[in-house]
Design a protein around this motif. Sequence first.
Motif, PDB file in Angstrom:
ATOM      1  N   LEU A 555      20.572  50.216   6.193  1.00 25.98           N
ATOM      2  CA  LEU A 555      19.084  50.194   5.884  1.00 25.98           C
ATOM      3  C   LEU A 555      18.595  48.901   5.579  1.00 25.98           C
ATOM      4  O   LEU A 555      17.593  48.457   6.109  1.00 25.98           O
ATOM      5  CB  LEU A 555      19.073  50.970   4.578  1.00 25.98           C
ATOM      6  CG  LEU A 555      19.295  52.540   4.483  1.00 25.98           C
ATOM      7  CD1 LEU A 555      19.102  53.042   3.209  1.00 25.98           C
ATOM      8  CD2 LEU A 555      18.496  53.411   5.647  1.00 25.98           C
ATOM      9  N   GLY A 556      19.519  47.834   5.007  1.00 26.44           N
ATOM     10  CA  GLY A 556      19.189  46.498   4.710  1.00 26.44           C
ATOM     11  C   GLY A 556      19.067  45.877   6.300  1.00 26.44           C
ATOM     12  O   GLY A 556      18.020  44.958   6.429  1.00 26.44           O
ATOM     13  N   LEU A 557      20.018  46.098   6.984  1.00 30.93           N
ATOM     14  CA  LEU A 557      19.745  45.445   8.340  1.00 30.93           C
ATOM     15  C   LEU A 557      18.619  45.948   9.255  1.00 30.93           C
ATOM     16  O   LEU A 557      17.946  45.166   9.678  1.00 30.93           O
ATOM     17  CB  LEU A 557      21.158  45.760   9.050  1.00 30.93           C
ATOM     18  CG  LEU A 557      21.274  45.060  10.404  1.00 30.93           C
ATOM     19  CD1 LEU A 557      21.472  43.553  10.378  1.00 30.93           C
ATOM     20  CD2 LEU A 557      22.664  45.686  11.180  1.00 30.93           C
ATOM     21  N   LEU A 558      18.293  47.199   9.107  1.00 33.66           N
ATOM     22  CA  LEU A 558      17.191  47.940   9.852  1.00 33.66           C
ATOM     23  C   LEU A 558      15.666  47.276   9.252  1.00 33.66           C
ATOM     24  O   LEU A 558      14.845  47.079  10.206  1.00 33.66           O
ATOM     25  CB  LEU A 558      17.341  49.261  10.014  1.00 33.66           C
ATOM     26  CG  LEU A 558      18.453  49.978  10.665  1.00 33.66           C
ATOM     27  CD1 LEU A 558      18.509  51.392  10.580  1.00 33.66           C
ATOM     28  CD2 LEU A 558      18.595  49.494  11.989  1.00 33.66           C
ATOM     29  N   THR A 559      15.868  47.311   8.127  1.00 39.51           N
ATOM     30  CA  THR A 559      14.321  47.012   7.297  1.00 39.51           C
ATOM     31  C   THR A 559      14.206  45.538   6.901  1.00 39.51           C
ATOM     32  O   THR A 559      13.231  44.951   6.677  1.00 39.51           O
ATOM     33  CB  THR A 559      14.281  47.712   5.940  1.00 39.51           C
ATOM     34  OG1 THR A 559      15.436  47.288   5.216  1.00 39.51           O
ATOM     35  CG2 THR A 559      14.506  49.466   6.013  1.00 39.51           C
ATOM     36  N   GLY A 560      15.514  44.449   7.227  1.00 37.86           N
ATOM     37  CA  GLY A 560      15.419  43.119   6.872  1.00 37.86           C
ATOM     38  C   GLY A 560      15.098  42.786   5.376  1.00 37.86           C
ATOM     39  O   GLY A 560      14.200  41.892   5.075  1.00 37.86           O
ATOM     40  N   ALA A 561      15.676  43.744   4.719  1.00 41.21           N
ATOM     41  CA  ALA A 561      15.432  43.645   3.098  1.00 41.21           C
ATOM     42  C   ALA A 561      15.832  42.235   2.639  1.00 41.21           C
ATOM     43  O   ALA A 561      17.267  41.963   3.069  1.00 41.21           O
ATOM     44  CB  ALA A 561      15.891  44.807   2.393  1.00 41.21           C
ATOM     45  N   ASP A 562      15.228  41.478   1.732  1.00 41.71           N
ATOM     46  CA  ASP A 562      15.606  40.234   1.170  1.00 41.71           C
ATOM     47  C   ASP A 562      14.878  39.948   0.020  1.00 41.71           C
ATOM     48  O   ASP A 562      13.888  39.384  -0.067  1.00 41.71           O
ATOM     49  CB  ASP A 562      15.256  39.018   2.132  1.00 41.71           C
ATOM     50  CG  ASP A 562      16.179  38.008   1.630  1.00 41.71           C
ATOM     51  OD1 ASP A 562      16.538  37.640   0.499  1.00 41.71           O
ATOM     52  OD2 ASP A 562      16.271  37.045   2.588  1.00 41.71           O
ATOM     53  N   VAL A 563      15.773  40.578  -1.102  1.00 39.98           N
ATOM     54  CA  VAL A 563      14.996  40.340  -2.359  1.00 39.98           C
ATOM     55  C   VAL A 563      14.684  38.830  -2.864  1.00 39.98           C
ATOM     56  O   VAL A 563      13.795  38.779  -3.862  1.00 39.98           O
ATOM     57  CB  VAL A 563      15.862  41.225  -3.357  1.00 39.98           C
ATOM     58  CG1 VAL A 563      17.243  40.604  -3.604  1.00 39.98           C
ATOM     59  CG2 VAL A 563      14.933  41.627  -4.955  1.00 39.98           C
ATOM     60  N   LYS A 564      15.505  37.952  -2.537  1.00 40.59           N
ATOM     61  CA  LYS A 564      15.437  36.690  -2.764  1.00 40.59           C
ATOM     62  C   LYS A 564      14.306  35.879  -2.418  1.00 40.59           C
ATOM     63  O   LYS A 564      13.674  35.151  -2.933  1.00 40.59           O
ATOM     64  CB  LYS A 564      16.587  35.740  -2.459  1.00 40.59           C
ATOM     65  CG  LYS A 564      17.936  36.364  -3.299  1.00 40.59           C
ATOM     66  CD  LYS A 564      19.066  35.317  -2.578  1.00 40.59           C
ATOM     67  CE  LYS A 564      20.222  35.680  -3.188  1.00 40.59           C
ATOM     68  NZ  LYS A 564      21.543  34.824  -2.716  1.00 40.59           N
ATOM     69  N   LYS A 565      13.651  36.564  -1.394  1.00 40.22           N
ATOM     70  CA  LYS A 565      12.353  36.255  -0.757  1.00 40.22           C
ATOM     71  C   LYS A 565      10.975  37.231  -1.202  1.00 40.22           C
ATOM     72  O   LYS A 565      10.056  37.026  -0.595  1.00 40.22           O
ATOM     73  CB  LYS A 565      12.508  36.105   0.585  1.00 40.22           C
ATOM     74  CG  LYS A 565      13.436  35.167   1.208  1.00 40.22           C
ATOM     75  CD  LYS A 565      13.451  35.181   2.961  1.00 40.22           C
ATOM     76  CE  LYS A 565      14.417  34.073   3.306  1.00 40.22           C
ATOM     77  NZ  LYS A 565      14.336  34.150   4.916  1.00 40.22           N
TER      78      LYS A 565
END
Length: 770
Positions: A555-565
Amino acid sequence: MNLKKIHSIYFKHLAVFAGLVLLFASCSNTKNLAPGQNLFVGSKEKIKSTDKIPSNKRKELESELSSLVRPEPNSTILGARFKLTVFNMFKEPKKPKGLIYWLKYKVGEPPVLASNSALEKNRLVLQSHLENAGFFRDSVVMDTSVKNKKLSVTYTALVDTQYRINNVSYPNDSSILSKNIRQYATGKKYVLLKPNNPYSLDVIKDERTRIDARLKDKGFYYFNPDYLLAKADSTIGNHKVDIDLRIKPETPSNARLPYYINNVYVFADYDINADTARRRGKLFEGYRIIDPNHKYNPKIFSRTLVFKPGELYNRTDHNLSLNRLITLGIYKFVKVRFEPARDSVQKLNAFYYLTPTNTKSIRFEVSGLTKSNNATGGEFSTNWRHRNLFKGAELLTIAANFGFQTQISSGYDVNTLSYGLEANLFVPRIIAPFRLNTSSAYVPQTKFGASYKFYNRTTQYTLRSIGASYGYVWKNNIKNEHEFTLININAVKPANFTDSFKALIDTNLTVRRSVEKQFIFGSIYNYNYNSQAQANTKKNNFYFNGNVDASGNLLGLLTGADVKKGDKKKIFGQEFTQYLKLEGDFRHYLRLGKYSSFNTRLDAGVAIAYGNDTLVPFIKEFFGGGVSDLRGFRARTLVGAYYAGNPRDSLVWDQPGDVKLLLSAEYRAKLFSIFRYALFADAGNVWTLKYDAERPGSKFSSNNFMRQIAVDAGIGLRADVSILIVRLDVAFPLHLPYNLPNGEKYKIDFGDSEWRKNNIVWNLAIGYPF
């Protein structure tokens, strides 16, 4: 008089008392012996050789000889024969029952008396063992020593050069049996009889068994190892032996020929008291299935049985079929019989008699608990099973539970109610668009799971949890098991926060994290190796459990999730977790005697949040302390050098960590009857990977973590009643990991009631800690 002097005098008197007990135990061992009787206290075995023997070989041979000496002397504890002392303390009871009888014969043990006939028999056994090991025409001499009616014996083996194999010959005629023996006994790396190897009767027997096993896999159903005769010629000189392996002339004709499978009959619903054996049954894919009530789908047997009509008999396939039928879990008795076909030569009919276990079962459990954090309560649970849901050996389990707890501590009064429902379906095959490398010896399973849990802390909050899973369980052999949960979903939703609890979570990050919303979507792989899964007498046994738990990666790869940003993503309106958790649990079991062992454990793990998360979910983190962890510390209260308070005086919340290290060592031995004792020590801790302002000292640091290792020690009592082991351990800390002065970290003061109250931890549990 100061406290230290009092302690010094106390321990001196204790030492004197212990010495007197040991002296009494030593003297009382022989006082009841009749004239001419001597207590057998042990033997010593020595090797004297005209030829140089390597020290390790000498010790191995002496150990072999020692294991053959009978009887074994009375057992000792710290050098004293306490069991014999207990036996001598009581007169012979009038009846073989009651407390005196139990103490005398169950706790105690009668004296082991020396016997000239037994000692001479031992000498002959040792000499025979040496001859079987290739030390021909040598001798064993015996020397006894008696002191204070205690007899010990020394057996000295006077040996020459060990004989070695010069040449091995095999049957050389043109029969099919001889050809197969030559094929499996020459030029193969598994051959046991090799030139220049030491002569050994045990190795000759093992080689006969090995050849027989290979022949069984080539259809020689009626052959057995006794049909092979090994003649040894030791007259050729130079301490060499020629071995001639031949087929005995009296070997029957059916043992000289390979056999093929004719028909396979499966009595799928066999009852020894019913007349099912006369029914013809239904032919399905070459198998004759006798199942008059149509309880089972015939596909079960075509998938499970390895034998096929027309194939050459194979003992490996024979055993595989039995093992696979047993692992289906739907039969309590599995039996197979082979008999020669009446109308065919060199053919066998196979008859499988399968007695079903109960298809449905239900179990109820009621339990009560008291925890060290002042929580008391109980739980009711029920588990229902259906072992043949769709007539294909599918196993459905449904478990329901209801529990309650009340916790009162330092003004807190918390009542907890919980209930849940969990269902699992195991299908005895792999349902997947890809292949898994599974062993044909075991039936692999596809596992489907679903669960719902409700948790209500009446004065604080409620939690609802919904889970679902889909994966596979399979084995490569009896010692190895794999479980791959391809899809693992778990959603946790808190609600109904009270005002007082809202105020608490606003000031306590740990408590706030324990009730966060969570959505886990990932996969789990678990590998387990256990050398004790197969009964053995090995001195060293090993256990390993490795676990890889990943969530949100795809899911992280598909959505481009990046909580630091600041780019935190959601799925179905819910933020999903993203982490990777690795854990390995390694154990070594060193067998020291029939009931004694020294066991060690190393458990280490790390959990890392990334992508869509900065913290690992609370339920996936590590915790330190408790009945199977660091037993000298309260359950789930350790994290680095942070001190959360004394659980006896205040409500200490669970302390999670991202890194775990645990080392344990435990010596186990028999006390008497069903009771065992243990001496143990534990060391370790858990840490966070990131700085936590609310828990100073909790962060892992390569420079400081060694100083933050918690250490404890203790003693345990266990009752082994075969079906379960009840364990009581008492432990205390040797080193506190908290940010305290060194004098406080290492403080041990059994004379201080306050210290005992705060530091001695009692653990009651079922089963061993590892």
